[in-house]
Design an enzyme around this catalytic site. Structure first.
Site, PDB file in Angstrom:
ATOM      1  N   GLU A 160       0.888  -1.324  -0.136  1.00  0.00           N
ATOM      2  CA  GLU A 160       0.057  -0.031   0.018  1.00  0.00           C
ATOM      3  C   GLU A 160       0.842   1.316  -0.027  1.00  0.00           C
ATOM      4  O   GLU A 160       0.741   2.143   0.793  1.00  0.00           O
ATOM      5  CB  GLU A 160      -1.069   0.010   1.299  1.00  0.00           C
ATOM      6  CG  GLU A 160      -1.950  -1.317   1.244  1.00  0.00           C
ATOM      7  CD  GLU A 160      -2.745  -1.375   2.445  1.00  0.00           C
ATOM      8  OE1 GLU A 160      -2.428  -0.506   3.459  1.00  0.00           O
ATOM      9  OE2 GLU A 160      -3.249  -2.287   2.534  1.00  0.00           O
ATOM     10  N   ASN A 202       2.125  -5.253  -3.090  1.00  0.00           N
ATOM     11  CA  ASN A 202       0.654  -5.473  -2.893  1.00  0.00           C
ATOM     12  C   ASN A 202      -0.138  -4.231  -2.520  1.00  0.00           C
ATOM     13  O   ASN A 202       0.263  -3.346  -1.729  1.00  0.00           O
ATOM     14  CB  ASN A 202       0.937  -6.507  -1.355  1.00  0.00           C
ATOM     15  CG  ASN A 202      -0.184  -7.237  -1.049  1.00  0.00           C
ATOM     16  OD1 ASN A 202      -0.947  -7.703  -1.997  1.00  0.00           O
ATOM     17  ND2 ASN A 202      -0.727  -7.135  -0.026  1.00  0.00           N
ATOM     18  N   HIS A 238      -9.939  -7.315  -1.244  1.00  0.00           N
ATOM     19  CA  HIS A 238     -11.074  -7.011  -0.321  1.00  0.00           C
ATOM     20  C   HIS A 238     -12.144  -6.562  -0.758  1.00  0.00           C
ATOM     21  O   HIS A 238     -12.334  -5.287  -1.147  1.00  0.00           O
ATOM     22  CB  HIS A 238     -10.539  -6.170   1.157  1.00  0.00           C
ATOM     23  CG  HIS A 238      -9.412  -6.676   1.685  1.00  0.00           C
ATOM     24  ND1 HIS A 238      -9.321  -7.618   2.302  1.00  0.00           N
ATOM     25  CD2 HIS A 238      -8.243  -6.385   1.766  1.00  0.00           C
ATOM     26  CE1 HIS A 238      -8.269  -8.077   2.864  1.00  0.00           C
ATOM     27  NE2 HIS A 238      -7.317  -7.360   2.479  1.00  0.00           N
ATOM     28  N   GLU A 270      -5.514 -11.443  -0.586  1.00  0.00           N
ATOM     29  CA  GLU A 270      -6.163 -11.385   0.613  1.00  0.00           C
ATOM     30  C   GLU A 270      -7.636 -11.370   0.253  1.00  0.00           C
ATOM     31  O   GLU A 270      -8.349 -10.739   1.090  1.00  0.00           O
ATOM     32  CB  GLU A 270      -5.751  -9.904   1.300  1.00  0.00           C
ATOM     33  CG  GLU A 270      -4.198  -9.800   1.455  1.00  0.00           C
ATOM     34  CD  GLU A 270      -3.735  -8.338   2.310  1.00  0.00           C
ATOM     35  OE1 GLU A 270      -4.784  -7.651   2.823  1.00  0.00           O
ATOM     36  OE2 GLU A 270      -2.840  -8.087   2.158  1.00  0.00           O
ATOM     37  N   ASP A 272     -11.357 -11.626   0.480  1.00  0.00           N
ATOM     38  CA  ASP A 272     -12.707 -11.604   1.112  1.00  0.00           C
ATOM     39  C   ASP A 272     -13.684 -10.709   0.991  1.00  0.00           C
ATOM     40  O   ASP A 272     -13.468  -9.927   0.221  1.00  0.00           O
ATOM     41  CB  ASP A 272     -12.334 -11.587   2.799  1.00  0.00           C
ATOM     42  CG  ASP A 272     -11.718 -10.243   3.270  1.00  0.00           C
ATOM     43  OD1 ASP A 272     -11.872  -9.592   2.439  1.00  0.00           O
ATOM     44  OD2 ASP A 272     -11.237 -10.071   4.343  1.00  0.00           O
TER      45      ASP A 272
HETATM   46  C1  XIL Z   1      -5.274  -6.674   8.822  1.00  0.00           C
HETATM   47  C2  XIL Z   1      -5.355  -7.885   9.764  1.00  0.00           C
HETATM   48  O1  XIL Z   1      -6.228  -8.852   9.186  1.00  0.00           O
HETATM   49  C3  XIL Z   1      -5.828  -7.253  11.084  1.00  0.00           C
HETATM   50  O2  XIL Z   1      -5.864  -8.326  12.085  1.00  0.00           O
HETATM   51  C4  XIL Z   1      -5.086  -6.278  11.561  1.00  0.00           C
HETATM   52  O3  XIL Z   1      -5.648  -5.771  12.979  1.00  0.00           O
HETATM   53  C5  XIL Z   1      -4.797  -5.250  10.698  1.00  0.00           C
HETATM   54  O4  XIL Z   1      -4.284  -5.670   9.567  1.00  0.00           O
HETATM   55  N1  XIL Z   1      -4.338  -4.984   4.249  1.00  0.00           N
HETATM   56  C6  XIL Z   1      -3.363  -5.815   4.444  1.00  0.00           C
HETATM   57  C7  XIL Z   1      -3.350  -6.728   5.719  1.00  0.00           C
HETATM   58  O5  XIL Z   1      -2.257  -6.144   3.930  1.00  0.00           O
HETATM   59  O6  XIL Z   1      -2.152  -6.877   6.484  1.00  0.00           O
HETATM   60  C8  XIL Z   1      -4.401  -6.128   6.627  1.00  0.00           C
HETATM   61  O7  XIL Z   1      -4.556  -6.979   7.669  1.00  0.00           O
HETATM   62  C9  XIL Z   1      -5.727  -5.869   5.760  1.00  0.00           C
HETATM   63  C10 XIL Z   1      -5.532  -4.831   4.850  1.00  0.00           C
END
Ligand code: XIL
Length: 410
Positions: A160, A202, A238, A270, A272
């Site tokens: 990010e 990422n 996400h 990631e 979801d």
């Molecule tokens: C998130 C975790 O899932 C949480 O448990 C934590 O509190 C915050 O981070 N992008 C990312 C991840 O690259 O590392 C993040 O993970 C979610 C968003």
């Protein structure tokens, strides 16, 4: 999708989809797991491990190891946990996660080495000079990547970066080393520490064309042009539940192919899909359509080999804490029962979309342009898999690389 057959158009090809349950199975045979189905398609499918403690739950451990063949630490390799004090590295939890994966024949992704979140207080305190920041970043990466050298297949090196740029108080890297210079430093150090790991940039909200993706594309094109060792881009994915059709798959595929044209891989890192609670059957079907579309895109893209979710059971998802009123984002429910998203992924892996047909090549200028520019890659030249290229395929010689690969429609 109900029982029976439906035709889905992705990249101009008709894809037969047999709804799960439509294919008769001998009563005694256990259905194949996601990892078995994914292996047959040449990709790894995986999940984030939420903590080392969850591995002590036999059901959690059993589902994780039977359904997935790649894992990642949800938090345990981030700076704040793995490097809590200047001279202290804590590998207890991440080592346990990696050992679990190795014991079950699973690969592992590292996450992450430079970010603006979850940094330890000492790192932000300072003051440090630019040279000290560069040294700090290189030391951390050499130490952590070196600790796991030869054991992790992939690393998210920088996470990010654009959010970090907008948040200088929490991002010592862009604010003190400079952007994009610190990415060159980070990727170079990671490659030095483990030349066998694939290194990813990422980011989130880059699963469809638009200005955010263009920004990322320009960043990674610059890294490639400077000879920095970057191998791919992670699409965090996400997402929110919505009805997804072929256009969702085409959007993601378009971005994947644009990265392919740069010689870069793509990983879904990631995934979801948040649902507004309560999760009704209709909402879970919409959620399943998002999982299906992204997996279709990954299977169609020649440069996508990793498909990872941010957990696998709703019990441990980060979504309810992040977005009150939302949840149910993962493919297993809180009782470890598979949801429609699970069935959609199993079905997609069992009945993957095929390459564009010869008919599409012959009749669609977009298909011809993409072919001529090399974006679609050699495997798609033999759509029937019989060693025969599309016989009357026109091969224009002067077609420019399209900035966005259009969605083919017929
Ligand atoms: C998130 C975790 O899932 C949480 O448990 C934590 O509190 C915050 O981070 N992008 C990312 C991840 O690259 O590392 C993040 O993970 C979610 C968003």
């Amino acid at each position: 999708m109900g029982a029976g057959r439906a035709v889905l158009l992705v990249l101009g090809l008709a894809v037969d989809i047999v709804a799960l349950g439509g294919a008769p199975r001998p009563a005694t045979a256990a259905p194949p797991t996601l990892r078995e189905l994914a292996a047959a398609r040449g990709i790894r499918i995986g999940a984030a491990i939420s903590s080392a403690a969850t591995l002590g739950d036999p059901t959690y451990a059993q589902v994780l190891s039977s359904e997935f063949d790649i894992a990642v630490s949800e938090n345990q390799m981030k700076w704040g946990l793995i490097h809590p004090a200047p001279a202290t590295y804590d590998y207890v939890d991440p080592d346990a996660q990696v050992a679990f994966a190795q014991a079950h024949g699973m690969a592992f992704r590292g996450h992450n080495l430079a970010w603006h979140n979850q940094n330890p207080a000492w790192l932000l305190a300072g003051p440090f000079t630019r040279d000290e920041r560069i040294q700090q970043l290189r030391d951390h990466i050499h130490t952590v990547v070196g600790h796991y050298a030869g054991q992790l297949s992939e690393w998210d090196v920088v996470n990010e970066a654009f959010d970090g740029l907008a948040d200088p108080a929490h991002d010592p890297w862009s604010s003190q080393i400079g952007f994009p210079d610190y990415l060159d430093v980070a990727f170079t150090a990671a490659h030095e520490a483990d030349p066998s790991a694939k290194l990813f940039y990422n980011d989130y909200l880059i699963e469809a064309p638009g200005p955010r993706f263009d920004q990322v594309l320009a960043l990674v094109a610059g890294l490639k042009a400077r000879g920095v060792p970057i191998h791919g881009v992670g699409f965090q994915a996400h997402q929110g539940a919505r009805p997804c059709d072929a256009s969702c798959a085409n959007d993601a595929l378009t971005n994947m192919l644009r990265l392919h044209a740069l010689g870069l891989e793509v990983a879904i890192t990631e995934l979801d899909v948040a649902v507004q609670l309560p999760a009704t059957p209709a909402k879970l079907d919409e959620q399943a359509s998002v999982y299906r579309a992204l997996l279709q895109a990954c299977l169609l893209a020649p440069n996508c080999h990793t498909f990872v979710m941010w957990g696998f059971t709703d019990t441990y998802s980060w979504i309810p804490a992040l977005r009150p009123g939302y949840g149910a984002a993962l493919p297993f429910d809180e009782q470890y029962q598979p949801k429609p998203a699970y069935a959609a992924m199993a079905d997609t892996l069992a009945n993957p979309p095929g390459p564009p047909s010869c008919a599409a090549y012959r009749t669609q200028p977009e298909a011809q342009a993409a072919f001529a520019s090399g974006i679609l890659g050699a495997p798609l030249l033999d759509p029937d898999g019989n060693g025969v290229a599309c016989e009357s395929l026109p091969v224009p010689t002067t077609v420019p690389v399209p900035s966005v690969v259009p969605a083919f429609t017929g």
